[in-house]
Motif scaffolding. Structure first.
Motif, PDB file in Angstrom:
ATOM      1  N   ASN A  78      34.517  23.348  40.747  1.00 54.38           N
ATOM      2  CA  ASN A  78      34.490  24.144  39.517  1.00 54.38           C
ATOM      3  C   ASN A  78      33.088  24.676  39.239  1.00 54.38           C
ATOM      4  OD1 ASN A  78      37.202  23.852  39.035  1.00 54.38           O
ATOM      5  ND2 ASN A  78      36.968  22.169  37.593  1.00 54.38           N
ATOM      6  N   ALA A  79      32.071  23.836  39.461  1.00 59.13           N
ATOM      7  CA  ALA A  79      30.693  24.270  39.234  1.00 59.13           C
ATOM      8  C   ALA A  79      30.340  25.417  40.186  1.00 59.13           C
ATOM      9  CB  ALA A  79      29.730  23.097  39.429  1.00 59.13           C
ATOM     10  N   ILE A  80      30.772  25.255  41.448  1.00 57.34           N
ATOM     11  CA  ILE A  80      30.514  26.318  42.428  1.00 57.34           C
ATOM     12  C   ILE A  80      31.226  27.603  42.018  1.00 57.34           C
ATOM     13  CG2 ILE A  80      30.981  27.041  44.805  1.00 57.34           C
ATOM     14  CD1 ILE A  80      30.516  24.072  45.612  1.00 57.34           C
ATOM     15  N   LEU A  81      32.504  27.456  41.612  1.00 57.59           N
ATOM     16  CA  LEU A  81      33.269  28.628  41.186  1.00 57.59           C
ATOM     17  C   LEU A  81      32.620  29.302  39.971  1.00 57.59           C
ATOM     18  CD1 LEU A  81      36.947  27.326  41.549  1.00 57.59           C
ATOM     19  CD2 LEU A  81      35.825  29.086  42.941  1.00 57.59           C
ATOM     20  N   GLU A  87      27.371  34.757  38.899  1.00 55.40           N
ATOM     21  CA  GLU A  87      26.588  35.648  39.766  1.00 55.40           C
ATOM     22  C   GLU A  87      27.285  37.001  39.928  1.00 55.40           C
ATOM     23  OE1 GLU A  87      26.121  33.473  43.404  1.00 55.40           O
ATOM     24  OE2 GLU A  87      24.581  32.134  42.575  1.00 55.40           O
ATOM     25  N   GLU A  88      28.594  36.925  40.165  1.00 54.97           N
ATOM     26  CA  GLU A  88      29.348  38.173  40.313  1.00 54.97           C
ATOM     27  C   GLU A  88      29.314  38.987  39.024  1.00 54.97           C
ATOM     28  OE1 GLU A  88      33.244  37.006  41.541  1.00 54.97           O
ATOM     29  OE2 GLU A  88      32.592  36.439  43.561  1.00 54.97           O
ATOM     30  N   GLU A  89      29.467  38.296  37.891  1.00 57.93           N
ATOM     31  CA  GLU A  89      29.426  39.004  36.605  1.00 57.93           C
ATOM     32  C   GLU A  89      28.055  39.620  36.368  1.00 57.93           C
ATOM     33  OE1 GLU A  89      30.599  36.104  33.726  1.00 57.93           O
ATOM     34  OE2 GLU A  89      32.732  36.283  34.213  1.00 57.93           O
ATOM     35  N   ALA A  90      27.014  38.881  36.749  1.00 61.16           N
ATOM     36  CA  ALA A  90      25.665  39.406  36.563  1.00 61.16           C
ATOM     37  C   ALA A  90      25.450  40.625  37.452  1.00 61.16           C
ATOM     38  CB  ALA A  90      24.634  38.327  36.875  1.00 61.16           C
ATOM     39  N   GLN A  91      25.940  40.549  38.672  1.00 68.32           N
ATOM     40  CA  GLN A  91      25.768  41.677  39.596  1.00 68.32           C
ATOM     41  C   GLN A  91      26.633  42.862  39.173  1.00 68.32           C
ATOM     42  OE1 GLN A  91      26.732  40.175  43.467  1.00 68.32           O
ATOM     43  NE2 GLN A  91      24.876  38.936  43.620  1.00 68.32           N
ATOM     44  N   GLU A  97      41.048  43.497  36.009  1.00 71.05           N
ATOM     45  CA  GLU A  97      42.046  42.621  35.418  1.00 71.05           C
ATOM     46  C   GLU A  97      42.726  41.774  36.504  1.00 71.05           C
ATOM     47  OE1 GLU A  97      43.854  44.757  32.129  1.00 71.05           O
ATOM     48  OE2 GLU A  97      45.689  43.653  32.617  1.00 71.05           O
ATOM     49  N   GLU A  98      42.903  42.324  37.690  1.00 66.66           N
ATOM     50  CA  GLU A  98      43.543  41.615  38.797  1.00 66.66           C
ATOM     51  C   GLU A  98      42.703  40.411  39.222  1.00 66.66           C
ATOM     52  OE1 GLU A  98      46.453  41.989  39.891  1.00 66.66           O
ATOM     53  OE2 GLU A  98      46.383  40.705  41.644  1.00 66.66           O
ATOM     54  N   GLU A  99      41.398  40.569  39.298  1.00 63.77           N
ATOM     55  CA  GLU A  99      40.530  39.455  39.686  1.00 63.77           C
ATOM     56  C   GLU A  99      40.593  38.334  38.652  1.00 63.77           C
ATOM     57  OE1 GLU A  99      36.993  41.644  42.192  1.00 63.77           O
ATOM     58  OE2 GLU A  99      36.950  41.716  40.000  1.00 63.77           O
TER      59      GLU A  99
END
Length: 159
Positions: A78-81, A87-91, A97-99
Motif C-alpha cells: 500500500n505504501a508503494i502504491l 508521484e504520478e499525480e505530481a507528474q 476516470e478509468e485509472e
C-alpha cells in the motif's frame, strides 16, 4: 448319624463361605483392574487432548505470524502504491476516470480477498476445534459404554 449330618452341614457351609470369599476377592480384583485401566485410558485421553491443544496453539501462533507478515507486506504494498500514485499525480496532475476506477477495484479486490481468507481461517479453526471435541466425546462415550457393559456382566455373574 445326626452328628455326621451336622458335621457334613458345617463342612458344606465352610466350603460355601470359602467359595463366596474367593468369588468376592476375584470380583474386587477384576474391579480394581478395570478401574486401573479406566484411569489409564483417562490419562491417555488427557494427554492426547493436551497434545492436540498444544498443536492447535502452535498452529494459531503460526497463523498469527503469517497474518502479521501478510499485513506488513500489504502495508508495504500500500505504501508503494501510494507513493507511486503521488508521484504520478505530481507528474501528471490529472488522471483519467478509468485509472481511478481500476485502482479502486484492485484495492477492493485485495480487501475482499483478505476478508475471505480471514473467514476461511476462522472456519477452519472452528471446525478443527469441533472435530477435537467430537472425537473426545465419542471416545468417552465408548469408554463409558464398555465400563457399563463390564459392570453389568460382573453384576450378572455375582447374582
Amino acid at each position: 448319624r445326626e452328628e455326621a449330618e451336622e458335621r457334613s452341614r458345617r463342612e458344606k457351609n465352610i466350603r460355601l463361605r470359602e467359595m463366596n470369599e474367593t468369588q468376592n476377592q476375584q470380583v474386587k480384583a477384576r474391579k480394581a483392574a478395570e478401574e486401573k485401566r479406566r484411569e489409564e485410558i483417562e490419562r491417555e485421553i488427557v494427554e492426547r487432548a493436551r497434545k492436540e491443544e498444544e498443536e492447535a496453539r502452535r498452529e494459531e501462533l503460526k497463523r498469527r505470524r503469517e497474518e502479521r507478515e501478510r499485513a506488513q507486506k500489504t502495508q508495504e504494498q500500500n505504501a508503494i502504491l501510494q507513493r507511486k500514485r503521488r508521484e504520478e499525480e505530481a507528474q501528471k496532475r490529472q488522471a483519467t476516470e478509468e485509472e481511478i476506477r481500476k485502482f479502486a477495484e484492485m484495492k477492493e479486490r485485495l480487501e475482499k480477498e483478505r476478508r475471505e481468507e480471514e473467514e476461511r481461517r476462522h472456519q477452519s479453526r472452528v471446525a478443527a476445534r469441533q472435530r477435537i471435541i467430537e472425537r473426545q466425546s465419542e471416545h468417552l462415550a465408548r469408554i463409558r459404554a464398555q465400563e457399563q457393559a463390564r459392570l453389568q456382566r460382573d453384576q450378572e455373574k455375582f447374582e
